[in-house]
Scaffold this motif. Structure first.
Motif, mmCIF file in Angstrom:
data_model
loop_
_atom_site.group_PDB
_atom_site.id
_atom_site.type_symbol
_atom_site.label_atom_id
_atom_site.label_comp_id
_atom_site.label_asym_id
_atom_site.label_seq_id
_atom_site.Cartn_x
_atom_site.Cartn_y
_atom_site.Cartn_z
ATOM 1 N N GLN A 181 0.822 -1.224 0.000
ATOM 2 C CA GLN A 181 0.000 0.000 0.000
ATOM 3 C C GLN A 181 0.857 1.277 0.000
ATOM 4 O OE1 GLN A 181 -3.501 -2.004 2.845
ATOM 5 N NE2 GLN A 181 -3.044 0.172 3.087
ATOM 6 N N GLU A 182 2.136 1.154 -0.329
ATOM 7 C CA GLU A 182 3.052 2.288 -0.128
ATOM 8 C C GLU A 182 2.718 3.518 -0.967
ATOM 9 O OE1 GLU A 182 3.967 -0.804 -0.961
ATOM 10 O OE2 GLU A 182 5.366 -1.582 0.531
ATOM 11 N N ALA A 183 2.090 3.297 -2.129
ATOM 12 C CA ALA A 183 1.849 4.441 -3.031
ATOM 13 C C ALA A 183 0.931 5.481 -2.401
ATOM 14 C CB ALA A 183 1.252 3.960 -4.349
ATOM 15 N N ALA A 184 -0.002 5.036 -1.575
ATOM 16 C CA ALA A 184 -0.941 5.981 -0.974
ATOM 17 C C ALA A 184 -0.197 6.942 -0.053
ATOM 18 C CB ALA A 184 -2.028 5.221 -0.215
ATOM 19 N N ALA A 185 0.602 6.389 0.850
ATOM 20 C CA ALA A 185 1.343 7.233 1.792
ATOM 21 C C ALA A 185 2.327 8.139 1.057
ATOM 22 C CB ALA A 185 2.091 6.350 2.800
ATOM 23 N N LEU A 226 -0.015 -5.755 -9.138
ATOM 24 C CA LEU A 226 -0.131 -4.287 -9.162
ATOM 25 C C LEU A 226 0.840 -3.634 -8.180
ATOM 26 C CD1 LEU A 226 -4.016 -3.894 -9.322
ATOM 27 C CD2 LEU A 226 -2.375 -3.546 -11.161
ATOM 28 N N ASP A 227 1.901 -4.336 -7.849
ATOM 29 C CA ASP A 227 2.916 -3.812 -6.924
ATOM 30 C C ASP A 227 3.280 -2.368 -7.306
ATOM 31 O OD1 ASP A 227 5.194 -3.144 -5.550
ATOM 32 O OD2 ASP A 227 6.283 -4.978 -6.055
ATOM 33 N N PRO A 228 2.988 -1.404 -6.416
ATOM 34 C CA PRO A 228 3.224 -0.003 -6.787
ATOM 35 C C PRO A 228 4.699 0.315 -7.054
ATOM 36 C CG PRO A 228 2.685 -0.206 -4.438
ATOM 37 C CD PRO A 228 2.443 -1.549 -5.060
ATOM 38 N N ILE A 229 5.585 -0.424 -6.404
ATOM 39 C CA ILE A 229 7.021 -0.149 -6.594
ATOM 40 C C ILE A 229 7.477 -0.691 -7.953
ATOM 41 C CG2 ILE A 229 9.334 -0.683 -5.710
ATOM 42 C CD1 ILE A 229 8.182 -0.505 -2.895
ATOM 43 N N ALA A 230 7.139 -1.954 -8.236
ATOM 44 C CA ALA A 230 7.557 -2.560 -9.506
ATOM 45 C C ALA A 230 6.962 -1.783 -10.688
ATOM 46 C CB ALA A 230 7.113 -4.021 -9.555
ATOM 47 N N ARG A 231 5.715 -1.334 -10.529
ATOM 48 C CA ARG A 231 5.077 -0.611 -11.640
ATOM 49 C C ARG A 231 5.784 0.704 -11.932
ATOM 50 N NH1 ARG A 231 -0.977 -0.048 -10.011
ATOM 51 N NH2 ARG A 231 -1.391 0.849 -12.062
ATOM 52 N N GLY A 241 -4.989 3.477 -6.146
ATOM 53 C CA GLY A 241 -4.105 3.751 -5.014
ATOM 54 C C GLY A 241 -2.773 3.043 -5.107
ATOM 55 N N ASN A 242 -2.550 2.264 -6.153
ATOM 56 C CA ASN A 242 -1.257 1.613 -6.321
ATOM 57 C C ASN A 242 -0.435 2.280 -7.430
ATOM 58 O OD1 ASN A 242 -1.861 -0.136 -4.323
ATOM 59 N ND2 ASN A 242 -1.608 -2.006 -5.504
ATOM 60 N N ASP A 243 -0.871 3.454 -7.843
ATOM 61 C CA ASP A 243 -0.130 4.229 -8.842
ATOM 62 C C ASP A 243 0.291 5.523 -8.139
ATOM 63 O OD1 ASP A 243 0.604 6.083 -10.789
ATOM 64 O OD2 ASP A 243 -0.864 5.383 -12.245
ATOM 65 N N ALA A 244 1.548 5.572 -7.731
ATOM 66 C CA ALA A 244 2.002 6.685 -6.891
ATOM 67 C C ALA A 244 1.836 8.038 -7.586
ATOM 68 C CB ALA A 244 3.458 6.473 -6.476
ATOM 69 N N GLU A 301 -6.264 -16.123 -5.867
ATOM 70 C CA GLU A 301 -6.387 -15.443 -7.167
ATOM 71 C C GLU A 301 -6.464 -13.915 -6.979
ATOM 72 O OE1 GLU A 301 -10.141 -16.188 -8.928
ATOM 73 O OE2 GLU A 301 -9.471 -15.723 -10.961
ATOM 74 N N GLU A 302 -7.296 -13.502 -6.018
ATOM 75 C CA GLU A 302 -7.425 -12.070 -5.742
ATOM 76 C C GLU A 302 -6.084 -11.501 -5.276
ATOM 77 O OE1 GLU A 302 -10.802 -10.203 -3.278
ATOM 78 O OE2 GLU A 302 -9.080 -10.071 -1.927
ATOM 79 N N TYR A 303 -5.462 -12.246 -4.364
ATOM 80 C CA TYR A 303 -4.186 -11.801 -3.807
ATOM 81 C C TYR A 303 -3.130 -11.639 -4.923
ATOM 82 C CZ TYR A 303 0.293 -12.378 -1.412
ATOM 83 O OH TYR A 303 1.576 -12.222 -0.996
ATOM 84 N N LEU A 304 -3.058 -12.628 -5.815
ATOM 85 C CA LEU A 304 -2.041 -12.573 -6.876
ATOM 86 C C LEU A 304 -2.325 -11.446 -7.869
ATOM 87 C CD1 LEU A 304 -1.413 -16.387 -7.451
ATOM 88 C CD2 LEU A 304 0.097 -14.722 -6.315
ATOM 89 N N ALA A 305 -3.618 -11.192 -8.113
ATOM 90 C CA ALA A 305 -3.971 -10.090 -9.026
ATOM 91 C C ALA A 305 -3.471 -8.764 -8.457
ATOM 92 C CB ALA A 305 -5.481 -10.048 -9.234
#
Ligand SMILES: Cc1ncc(C[n+]2csc(CCOP(=O)(O)OP(=O)(O)O)c2C)c(N)n1
Length: 356
Positions: A75-79, A298-303, A239-242, A290-294
């Motif tokens: 959830q880092e992108a939100a902060a 969307l890892d905000p850092i990798a993206r 919220g995963n797109d900083a 499945e939900e978790y992997l989806a």
């Protein structure tokens, strides 16, 4: 379009749809050149938060941190995005999942780690632990773990500023479950009535401990629509797109600062680790793999790293050097915390009552 989709209701539906479609077709819009510096700094901020939280998770079993921990990994992108849109003298408050907000707002890492070790050098003198972080110098006026309780306190801060003519913005970070507390409605109503300079930044990670949105809220409206019902201006997004979070938060901060009243910001995101503690809890069965992997996709850092790489603006060598420096900073903070004294027994009754 069915009503439940047309209304983007259940943030669950919205977020799951986002997660699924994005996981299948990764979105990597190019970063405008004017934003490359910002993107690099957001990436660094998110990476620092994650490394700190991974270090907490790795060391938790040493039994030196005797407080519960709620990690924001994923959830880092939100902060990072919201705090980067604030000025240093703006204020922020958070709840039980507070480390990312504290660090992104400029809180002191040494004091945070010492606090989690219960030491006198902690940011609350070792009395509070992970869920009671405070750093007045950074404008982080505190984390409070009673769900929803930060909302009226932050609203009061914004009210006091307005009364005294102090020009700054307050952000109240909250989770989706906090919107189910009565005080959420009282506070939003009050804030709108008095046109307070406050942003309610809701990280909708779909769960309240193990309860998904679908057993808690009707799927006929989204959370941000509740805020709109109180007359607030609302914004919502990924919220995963900083960078997207930063754009929304900058917009919110500008209107709050201009005296246009409170703004409600809903950010779709997802926590990777267990609700409370350093481990993983998917095996309990409250959410599907499945939900978790989806959402992991969307890892905000990798993206953000990929987008910077695509823009030929990611310097792998400089990044590796920065990561090493962060790790040195983290190791030092843990070593200092473990060597620091516990509060003296004689100080046990201090700070229980405010000075007259
Ligand atoms: C008033 C109150 N009720 C219940 C709890 C127990 N509790 C701790 S965290 C939590 C869920 C919080 O969910 P949310 O606000 O969405 O934040 P998240 O944990 O998902 O980040 C609950 C119910 C609490 N701390 N305070």
């Amino acid at each position: 379009m069915p009503r439940h989709l047309a209304s983007a209701s259940a943030a669950a539906a919205l977020a799951t749809a986002t997660a699924t479609s994005t996981a299948m077709t990764p979105m990597t819009p190019s970063i405008p050149s004017a934003q490359l510096e910002l993107a690099t700094s957001l990436l660094r901020s998110m990476e620092r938060i994650r490394l700190v939280e991974e270090a907490i998770a790795d060391r938790y079993s040493r039994q030196q941190m005797r407080c519960p921990v709620h990690l924001s990994i994923g959830q880092e992108a939100a902060a990072a995005g919201v705090c980067a849109a604030l000025r240093a003298d703006d204020l922020a408050m958070s709840g039980h999942r507070s480390h990312a907000h504290y660090l992104a707002k400029g809180g002191n890492l040494d004091a945070m780690i010492a606090e989690m070790h219960g030491r006198a050098t902690g940011c609350c003198g070792g009395r509070g632990g992970s869920m009671h972080l405070i750093d007045r110098a950074a404008g982080f006026l505190g984390a409070v773990p009673i769900v929803g309780s930060t909302i009226p306190i932050a609203t009061g801060l914004a009210f006091a500023d307005k009364q005294r003519g102090i020009q700054r913005v307050t952000v109240a970070f909250l989770g989706d479950a906090a919107t189910e507390e009565g005080v959420f409605h009282e506070s939003l109503n009050f804030a709108q009535l008095h046109r307070l300079p406050i942003i309610y930044a809701c990280e909708n990670n779909l769960y309240s401990v193990y309860s998904p949105m679908r057993v808690r809220q009707p799927d006929t409206r989204a959370i941000h629509q509740i805020a709109a019902g109180h007359g607030l201006r609302t914004l919502h997004g990924d919220g995963n797109d900083a960078l997207a979070v930063h754009a929304l938060a900058s917009d919110a901060a500008a209107s709050a600062r201009a005296g246009e009243g409170p703004v409600f910001l809903e950010l779709a995101t997802y926590r990777w680790r267990e609700h409370c503690g350093p481990g993983w809890d998917n095996h309990i069965g409250y959410r599907t793999e499945e939900e978790y992997l989806a959402w992991r996709a969307l890892d905000p850092i990798a993206r953000l790293q990929k987008r910077l790489t695509d823009a030929h603006a990611f310097d792998a060598t400089a990044y590796a050097t920065e990561i090493k420096a962060i790790q040195v900073e983290i190791d030092r903070a843990f070593a200092a915390a473990e060597a620091a004294p516990f509060p003296a027994n004689a100080s046990m009754a201090d700070h229980v009552y405010a000075a007259a």
